[in-house]
Design a protein around this motif. Sequence first.
Motif: not given
Length: 121
Positions: A93, A107, A110-111, A114
């Motif tokens: 991040e 992105t 990564l999302n 998460r």
Amino acid sequence: DTFRPALDARPGMLAGAVLISQGSFDLPGVASLAHAMRADGFVRLGRPGDALREGAAAVSLAGDDPRAWISYGEALLAAGKRQDGRHALARAERALAEDPAYAFFATDRLNALRQQLAQQQ
């Protein structure tokens, strides 16, 4: 006038199979992504030990490339090392914040990681 040959930015082709380009390449970066892709494959195969080894190699060569840190983070999560995985994803991040050019590549993944972490709590 002095003759100056035009430099074409597009790569050329040799025998219809080999790309020819003038310029330089970031070989550690390319090697890093190769290790990251192998780490991803090992995660999918359910081989977290191998994924960890490849992920560690990726980040050792990657510098701040978030794609390598995401792959390493996912390998850590697959190996049950949640806290270390969180740290690797946080590093990704920070790298994305510093160089948003990688956002297109990183992105969404990564999302998703998460969300996976949030569901496991």
